[in-house]
Write a protein that holds these residues in place. Structure first.
Motif, mmCIF file in Angstrom:
data_model
loop_
_atom_site.group_PDB
_atom_site.id
_atom_site.type_symbol
_atom_site.label_atom_id
_atom_site.label_comp_id
_atom_site.label_asym_id
_atom_site.label_seq_id
_atom_site.Cartn_x
_atom_site.Cartn_y
_atom_site.Cartn_z
ATOM 1 N N SER A 27 0.906 -1.289 0.121
ATOM 2 C CA SER A 27 0.140 -0.061 -0.076
ATOM 3 C C SER A 27 0.955 1.259 -0.031
ATOM 4 O O SER A 27 1.924 1.334 0.401
ATOM 5 C CB SER A 27 -0.925 -0.027 1.157
ATOM 6 O OG SER A 27 -0.114 -0.250 2.598
ATOM 7 N N TYR A 28 0.353 2.383 -0.508
ATOM 8 C CA TYR A 28 0.923 3.379 -0.750
ATOM 9 C C TYR A 28 0.211 4.765 -0.170
ATOM 10 O O TYR A 28 -1.228 4.718 -0.047
ATOM 11 C CB TYR A 28 1.607 3.576 -2.000
ATOM 12 C CG TYR A 28 0.310 4.275 -3.009
ATOM 13 C CD1 TYR A 28 0.013 5.381 -3.281
ATOM 14 C CD2 TYR A 28 -0.363 3.239 -3.696
ATOM 15 C CE1 TYR A 28 -1.111 5.782 -4.111
ATOM 16 C CE2 TYR A 28 -1.507 3.293 -4.372
ATOM 17 C CZ TYR A 28 -1.869 4.649 -4.802
ATOM 18 O OH TYR A 28 -2.833 5.018 -5.463
ATOM 19 N N ASP A 32 1.098 16.090 0.068
ATOM 20 C CA ASP A 32 1.754 17.238 -0.340
ATOM 21 C C ASP A 32 2.839 17.748 0.384
ATOM 22 O O ASP A 32 3.094 17.021 1.339
ATOM 23 C CB ASP A 32 0.527 18.122 -0.666
ATOM 24 C CG ASP A 32 -0.162 18.661 0.668
ATOM 25 O OD1 ASP A 32 0.500 18.388 1.632
ATOM 26 O OD2 ASP A 32 -1.026 19.196 0.413
ATOM 27 N N ALA A 33 3.195 19.023 -0.124
ATOM 28 C CA ALA A 33 4.320 19.615 0.850
ATOM 29 C C ALA A 33 3.924 19.902 2.178
ATOM 30 O O ALA A 33 4.922 19.919 3.267
ATOM 31 C CB ALA A 33 4.730 20.869 0.114
ATOM 32 N N THR A 37 -2.740 13.918 2.805
ATOM 33 C CA THR A 37 -2.855 12.818 2.081
ATOM 34 C C THR A 37 -3.777 13.357 0.823
ATOM 35 O O THR A 37 -4.731 14.047 0.893
ATOM 36 C CB THR A 37 -3.502 11.857 2.639
ATOM 37 O OG1 THR A 37 -2.831 11.385 3.788
ATOM 38 C CG2 THR A 37 -3.683 10.624 1.668
ATOM 39 N N ILE A 38 -3.076 13.327 -0.373
ATOM 40 C CA ILE A 38 -3.551 13.438 -1.850
ATOM 41 C C ILE A 38 -4.189 12.278 -2.455
ATOM 42 O O ILE A 38 -5.177 12.334 -2.980
ATOM 43 C CB ILE A 38 -2.437 14.074 -2.779
ATOM 44 C CG1 ILE A 38 -1.933 15.152 -2.281
ATOM 45 C CG2 ILE A 38 -3.250 14.331 -4.146
ATOM 46 C CD1 ILE A 38 -2.961 16.374 -1.760
ATOM 47 N N ASP A 39 -3.532 11.070 -2.182
ATOM 48 C CA ASP A 39 -4.074 9.831 -2.549
ATOM 49 C C ASP A 39 -3.479 8.555 -1.848
ATOM 50 O O ASP A 39 -2.634 8.749 -0.944
ATOM 51 C CB ASP A 39 -3.645 9.720 -3.917
ATOM 52 C CG ASP A 39 -4.016 8.641 -4.632
ATOM 53 O OD1 ASP A 39 -5.559 7.899 -4.287
ATOM 54 O OD2 ASP A 39 -3.870 8.221 -5.709
ATOM 55 N N SER A 40 -4.129 7.547 -1.798
ATOM 56 C CA SER A 40 -3.788 6.332 -1.133
ATOM 57 C C SER A 40 -4.167 5.315 -1.850
ATOM 58 O O SER A 40 -5.301 5.321 -2.374
ATOM 59 C CB SER A 40 -4.144 6.235 0.374
ATOM 60 O OG SER A 40 -5.645 6.197 0.577
ATOM 61 N N SER A 63 -6.095 3.517 -6.738
ATOM 62 C CA SER A 63 -6.591 4.154 -5.701
ATOM 63 C C SER A 63 -7.496 3.790 -4.766
ATOM 64 O O SER A 63 -8.547 3.144 -5.533
ATOM 65 C CB SER A 63 -6.766 5.688 -6.377
ATOM 66 O OG SER A 63 -7.154 6.512 -5.289
ATOM 67 N N ASP A 64 -7.708 4.141 -3.521
ATOM 68 C CA ASP A 64 -8.638 4.009 -2.623
ATOM 69 C C ASP A 64 -9.579 4.925 -2.702
ATOM 70 O O ASP A 64 -10.707 4.989 -1.951
ATOM 71 C CB ASP A 64 -8.184 3.649 -1.151
ATOM 72 C CG ASP A 64 -7.262 2.554 -1.032
ATOM 73 O OD1 ASP A 64 -7.600 1.519 -1.856
ATOM 74 O OD2 ASP A 64 -6.701 2.184 0.014
ATOM 75 N N ARG A 65 -9.500 6.175 -3.327
ATOM 76 C CA ARG A 65 -10.280 7.225 -3.303
ATOM 77 C C ARG A 65 -11.446 7.112 -4.078
ATOM 78 O O ARG A 65 -11.245 6.405 -5.241
ATOM 79 C CB ARG A 65 -9.341 8.549 -3.655
ATOM 80 C CG ARG A 65 -8.233 8.782 -2.691
ATOM 81 C CD ARG A 65 -8.732 9.254 -1.242
ATOM 82 N NE ARG A 65 -7.694 9.298 -0.332
ATOM 83 C CZ ARG A 65 -7.456 10.364 0.574
ATOM 84 N NH1 ARG A 65 -8.164 11.573 0.281
ATOM 85 N NH2 ARG A 65 -6.675 10.321 1.538
#
Length: 72
Positions: A27-28, A32-33, A37-40, A63-65
């Motif tokens: 999993s990943y 962002d800076a 969390t932007i995506d997972s 993606s889980d989104r």
């Protein structure tokens, strides 16, 4: 790192090797800076050993989104 985004490996859920072929799954998370969390999601990478070096053969992720709504 591009545009302030980082991809982080959260967990390895499986791996295996058979001769000169191998795979790894896990999993990943993309942040962002600011650390938001932007995506997972999850990934699967297939590798082959050529001349002693492990090279990517196939790489996929999911993606889980939720899917973004269709444009009107």
């Amino acid at each position: 790192r591009s545009a302030g985004l980082s991809i982080k490996n959260v967990a390895v859920t499986g791996a295996g090797v058979s001769g000169d072929s191998g795979w790894i799954s896990g999993s990943y998370v993309v942040v962002d800076a600011n650390g938001a969390t932007i995506d997972s999601g999850s990934y699967l990478s297939v590798h082959r050993r050529i001349n002693g070096v492990w090279l990517y053969i196939r790489d996929t992720w999911n993606s889980d989104r939720p899917v973004a709504p269709a444009a009107k």
